[in-house]
Design a protein around this motif. Sequence first.
Motif, PDB file in Angstrom:
ATOM      1  N   ILE A 190      35.809  40.183  41.554  1.00  0.00           N
ATOM      2  CA  ILE A 190      35.404  39.465  40.349  1.00  0.00           C
ATOM      3  C   ILE A 190      34.021  39.963  39.943  1.00  0.00           C
ATOM      4  O   ILE A 190      33.138  40.119  40.789  1.00  0.00           O
ATOM      5  N   ALA A 191      33.822  40.209  38.655  1.00  0.00           N
ATOM      6  CA  ALA A 191      32.537  40.699  38.172  1.00  0.00           C
ATOM      7  C   ALA A 191      32.104  39.930  36.939  1.00  0.00           C
ATOM      8  O   ALA A 191      32.905  39.229  36.308  1.00  0.00           O
ATOM      9  N   ASP A 192      30.844  40.060  36.596  1.00  0.00           N
ATOM     10  CA  ASP A 192      30.343  39.538  35.325  1.00  0.00           C
ATOM     11  C   ASP A 192      30.761  40.502  34.219  1.00  0.00           C
ATOM     12  O   ASP A 192      30.906  41.701  34.471  1.00  0.00           O
ATOM     13  N   PRO A 193      30.967  40.034  33.005  1.00  0.00           N
ATOM     14  CA  PRO A 193      31.323  40.956  31.927  1.00  0.00           C
ATOM     15  C   PRO A 193      30.330  42.096  31.745  1.00  0.00           C
ATOM     16  O   PRO A 193      30.699  43.196  31.320  1.00  0.00           O
ATOM     17  N   SER A 194      29.053  41.858  32.100  1.00  0.00           N
ATOM     18  CA  SER A 194      28.031  42.887  31.932  1.00  0.00           C
ATOM     19  C   SER A 194      27.724  43.655  33.211  1.00  0.00           C
ATOM     20  O   SER A 194      26.820  44.499  33.220  1.00  0.00           O
ATOM     21  N   SER A 195      28.445  43.382  34.287  1.00  0.00           N
ATOM     22  CA  SER A 195      28.255  44.146  35.515  1.00  0.00           C
ATOM     23  C   SER A 195      28.617  45.610  35.281  1.00  0.00           C
ATOM     24  O   SER A 195      29.416  45.937  34.399  1.00  0.00           O
ATOM     25  N   ILE A 196      28.046  46.489  36.081  1.00  0.00           N
ATOM     26  CA  ILE A 196      28.374  47.914  36.023  1.00  0.00           C
ATOM     27  C   ILE A 196      29.266  48.243  37.207  1.00  0.00           C
ATOM     28  O   ILE A 196      28.913  47.962  38.358  1.00  0.00           O
ATOM     29  N   VAL A 197      30.428  48.826  36.934  1.00  0.00           N
ATOM     30  CA  VAL A 197      31.440  49.054  37.967  1.00  0.00           C
ATOM     31  C   VAL A 197      31.990  50.476  37.849  1.00  0.00           C
ATOM     32  O   VAL A 197      32.181  50.987  36.739  1.00  0.00           O
TER      33      VAL A 197
END
Length: 290
Positions: A116-123
Amino acid sequence: MARFISRLLPRRFRPVRVEIPVVRLHGAIMSGGGQFRPTLSLASVAAVLDKAFADKEAPAVAISINSPGGSPVQSRLIFRRIRDLAEEKNKKVHVFVEDVAASGGYMIAVAGDEIIADPSSIVGSIGVVSASFGFTELIKKIGVERRVYTAGRNKVALDPFQPEKKTDIEHLKSLQLEVHETFIDLVKARRGAKLADDPDLFTGLFWSGTKAQSLGLIDGLGDMRSHLRREYGPKATLKLVQPQRGLLGWRTPPAVGLHNGDALAQAAAGATEGLLSAMEEKALWSRYGL
């Protein structure tokens, strides 16, 4: 103590509460590290992972990741330890991305049963990079003569004080391709059919959390507390599991029994090591604008 007393009560009188151990894996991934600037490696995280997975009553372990990557070996060792513990203890692993889970950070993230990530996370950034500097012109300008004596004609391959050789570069790139294939195989094995058919997926590009979800690199968007309460009920609580700290807040206690001179020398060496580590870590973070 409260948990011990609770166990003495009949099950119908026990409070309905689920406690999820949380491990924070934050920082660049490098072997070694030090007291002044700890980094992520199997040696630095093994104990805290063991402690988190040892909680018999917890149905799962939550892992918070915030890492720009680093050593591919240490990344894979941490990934493997998480999976081994999950299978041994029969626990689900929830991974939550904060600012970034890129390169080796993403390799660790795929140890989760869900990401699960934040919409603004960098992946992402599923690739391999090597970087250095060349000082051949500099030593000419300052009048320094380079003297190297070796047994073995390839012992000075990629020496930054000598001109680059085509054969050295080709050898390095062949090693990078092998490491890259290992990374790709690991991601495919863990993410499987969730991955989108996108030609850029394994090129080293990285994306926002929103785009990463559409590519199948993560499973959803959100934050740890809200997600785990939806999963395990509104009374689910989070328990941060931290590494043991010694004197002055260091993760490991300073050496004892040293004379003043030895202690000062060790402190100076540690400060120098910390500065170099900080420079390397800053370079990793800066690739993602952080």
